[in-house]
Design a protein around this motif. Structure first.
Motif, mmCIF file in Angstrom:
data_model
loop_
_atom_site.group_PDB
_atom_site.id
_atom_site.type_symbol
_atom_site.label_atom_id
_atom_site.label_comp_id
_atom_site.label_asym_id
_atom_site.label_seq_id
_atom_site.Cartn_x
_atom_site.Cartn_y
_atom_site.Cartn_z
ATOM 1 N N TRP A 1 37.675 59.293 41.517
ATOM 2 C CA TRP A 1 37.230 58.026 42.102
ATOM 3 C C TRP A 1 37.420 56.891 41.103
ATOM 4 O O TRP A 1 37.866 55.794 41.460
ATOM 5 N N ALA A 2 37.083 57.138 39.856
ATOM 6 C CA ALA A 2 37.233 56.114 38.828
ATOM 7 C C ALA A 2 38.704 55.781 38.606
ATOM 8 O O ALA A 2 39.062 54.621 38.405
ATOM 9 N N VAL A 3 39.558 56.799 38.635
ATOM 10 C CA VAL A 3 40.994 56.562 38.483
ATOM 11 C C VAL A 3 41.514 55.659 39.598
ATOM 12 O O VAL A 3 42.311 54.746 39.367
ATOM 13 N N GLY A 4 41.041 55.892 40.817
ATOM 14 C CA GLY A 4 41.460 55.048 41.933
ATOM 15 C C GLY A 4 41.046 53.608 41.744
ATOM 16 O O GLY A 4 41.832 52.678 42.013
ATOM 17 N N GLN A 5 39.818 53.385 41.284
ATOM 18 C CA GLN A 5 39.359 52.025 41.024
ATOM 19 C C GLN A 5 40.200 51.359 39.937
ATOM 20 O O GLN A 5 40.583 50.200 40.043
ATOM 21 N N ALA A 6 40.475 52.106 38.877
ATOM 22 C CA ALA A 6 41.256 51.548 37.774
ATOM 23 C C ALA A 6 42.692 51.254 38.207
ATOM 24 O O ALA A 6 43.281 50.248 37.792
ATOM 25 N N LEU A 7 43.257 52.133 39.039
ATOM 26 C CA LEU A 7 44.623 51.918 39.518
ATOM 27 C C LEU A 7 44.692 50.664 40.381
ATOM 28 O O LEU A 7 45.648 49.870 40.285
ATOM 29 N N ALA A 8 43.687 50.450 41.214
ATOM 30 C CA ALA A 8 43.651 49.240 42.026
ATOM 31 C C ALA A 8 43.556 47.996 41.142
ATOM 32 O O ALA A 8 44.220 46.984 41.392
ATOM 33 N N ALA A 9 42.740 48.068 40.092
ATOM 34 C CA ALA A 9 42.629 46.948 39.154
ATOM 35 C C ALA A 9 43.956 46.697 38.449
ATOM 36 O O ALA A 9 44.364 45.548 38.236
ATOM 37 N N LEU A 10 44.658 47.764 38.096
ATOM 38 C CA LEU A 10 45.948 47.637 37.432
ATOM 39 C C LEU A 10 46.953 46.931 38.336
ATOM 40 O O LEU A 10 47.787 46.148 37.871
ATOM 41 N N GLY A 11 46.870 47.189 39.636
ATOM 42 C CA GLY A 11 47.772 46.540 40.577
ATOM 43 C C GLY A 11 47.578 45.037 40.663
ATOM 44 O O GLY A 11 48.475 44.319 41.105
ATOM 45 N N ARG A 12 46.413 44.558 40.239
ATOM 46 C CA ARG A 12 46.155 43.117 40.268
ATOM 47 C C ARG A 12 46.600 42.416 38.979
ATOM 48 O O ARG A 12 46.501 41.193 38.879
ATOM 49 N N HIS A 13 47.055 43.180 37.996
ATOM 50 C CA HIS A 13 47.475 42.581 36.729
ATOM 51 C C HIS A 13 48.808 41.865 36.893
ATOM 52 O O HIS A 13 49.774 42.430 37.435
ATOM 53 N N HIS A 14 48.872 40.636 36.420
ATOM 54 C CA HIS A 14 50.115 39.860 36.501
ATOM 55 C C HIS A 14 50.126 38.881 35.330
ATOM 56 O O HIS A 14 49.452 37.857 35.342
ATOM 57 N N ALA A 15 50.887 39.212 34.299
ATOM 58 C CA ALA A 15 50.880 38.427 33.066
ATOM 59 C C ALA A 15 52.105 37.536 32.905
ATOM 60 O O ALA A 15 52.178 36.770 31.932
ATOM 61 N N ARG A 16 53.057 37.612 33.821
ATOM 62 C CA ARG A 16 54.319 36.884 33.620
ATOM 63 C C ARG A 16 54.151 35.382 33.402
ATOM 64 O O ARG A 16 54.867 34.798 32.578
ATOM 65 N N PRO A 17 53.225 34.713 34.100
ATOM 66 C CA PRO A 17 53.142 33.258 33.913
ATOM 67 C C PRO A 17 52.786 32.825 32.500
ATOM 68 O O PRO A 17 53.102 31.695 32.115
ATOM 69 N N TRP A 18 52.127 33.681 31.716
ATOM 70 C CA TRP A 18 51.696 33.239 30.388
ATOM 71 C C TRP A 18 52.221 34.075 29.230
ATOM 72 O O TRP A 18 51.879 33.816 28.072
ATOM 73 N N LEU A 19 53.084 35.047 29.479
ATOM 74 C CA LEU A 19 53.625 35.852 28.383
ATOM 75 C C LEU A 19 54.367 35.001 27.359
ATOM 76 O O LEU A 19 54.328 35.281 26.154
ATOM 77 N N GLY A 20 55.043 33.965 27.818
ATOM 78 C CA GLY A 20 55.813 33.117 26.918
ATOM 79 C C GLY A 20 54.972 32.330 25.942
ATOM 80 O O GLY A 20 55.502 31.721 25.001
#
Length: 309
Positions: free
Chosen positions: A209-228
């Motif tokens: 269950w915890a893995v599922g929650q963490a995987l869903a959170a990972l899917g919301r990660h989006h760093a491209r706008p500020w990596l530069g």
């Protein structure tokens, strides 16, 4: 006849390495987590905080690398939220995980550190710089990406997963908490004299269950706008045989960060442990590159943004 346990032991290679002792640490106002703190060669050694992969613990991801890294660094690991003996909270977000890392640094008296992450831990490390740039003096990002919901199939998968996790939030939270409590009680009495038994115990300490929650959170990660805008020495370890996070996406991450160095290892996504003999030397090389390039980048004002993964 072989028992299932004997068959598993013969099929799964777990490298032997010293597992450092740890302790449960209270993060004021946040909760408790399991931490190891391995000293470096001197009191002035820089600190590297190691952030683990999805479904693992700090030690399970990093135990083969701790001793080699401690030849240069003070090495800290922790269990991230919903993993192992990490913080149990109503929700799982990478945003909160990054704040937990900064809170741990406060508790341990660490002013600035190198944030190093493997897979999911790499996404957390990115967020640590984003949310606490004044604390981070370098990054090592291994087998990870700037975005995990990229292709149409991935967008569909993560959207469905997130909806399912929201619907089951009450059940998942209670089950994860119960599993973590039982695992924590066992782990406190576990002496890792048999590396396979210890590794399986660590793996089981995080509930599905915890893995599922963490995987869903990972899917919301989006760093491209500020990596530069990342302005600290950064090394990206690319696992060229990776079938979970395509090497092309790992290379794109490195190219998006100004001045980032790339360090390739011919290994798959579980190489931090399963192919440690290949991964660890490259990881040490990447960390050494960051250490050699460290300098005072000055203080930055933290970026204010709404809470999100």
């Amino acid at each position: 006849m072989f028992s299932p346990r004997q068959l598993l032991r013969s099929a799964v290679y777990m490298p032997f390495a010293h597992v450092p002792p740890g302790r449960v640490v209270e993060l004021p106002g946040r909760g408790t987590t399991y931490v190891t703190d391995t000293p470096g060669p001197s009191e002035s050694s820089p600190t590297i905080v190691l952030l683990h992969a999805l479904g693992c613990t700090g030690l399970l991801t990093w135990y083969p690398a701790i001793a080699p890294l401690s030849e240069r660094y003070r090495v800290v690991t922790l269990d991230l939220r919903w993993h192992g003996q990490g913080i149990q909270a109503p929700e799982m977000s990478l945003y909160d995980c990054a704040d937990d890392v900064a809170a741990l640094a406060d508790v341990l008296g660490i002013e600035r550190f190198v944030a190093a992450g493997y897979s999911m831990g790499g996404a957390v490390a990115q967020r640590v710089w984003r949310q606490h740039p004044d604390r981070v003096e370098g990054l090592v990002l291994a087998a990870t990406s700037a975005v995990f919901r990229f292709t149409p199939w991935e967008r569909l998968f993560f959207t469905g997963l997130e909806a399912g996790m929201i619907a089951a939030r009450g059940i998942s939270s209670s089950r994860a908490a119960m599993t973590a409590s039982r695992s924590a009680a066992r782990a406190l009495h576990l002496a890792p004299s048999d590396i396979h038994d210890w590794a399986m115990q660590e793996f089981r300490s995080t509930s599905p269950w915890a893995v599922g929650q963490a995987l869903a959170a990972l899917g919301r990660h989006h760093a491209r706008p500020w990596l530069g805008r990342i302005d600290v020495p950064t090394a990206v370890v690319v696992t060229t045989g990776d079938h979970v996070i395509p090497p092309s996406r790992q290379v794109a991450l490195a190219r998006a960060i100004p001045g980032a160095t790339m360090h390739e290892v011919d290994a798959g996504h579980a190489s931090c442990v399963m192919q440690a003999e290949r991964f660890v030397p490259v990881m040490v090389q990447a960390a050494s590159t960051v250490a050699a390039r460290r300098r005072d980048f000055g203080r930055h004002a933290p970026v204010e943004e709404p809470q999100q993964a």
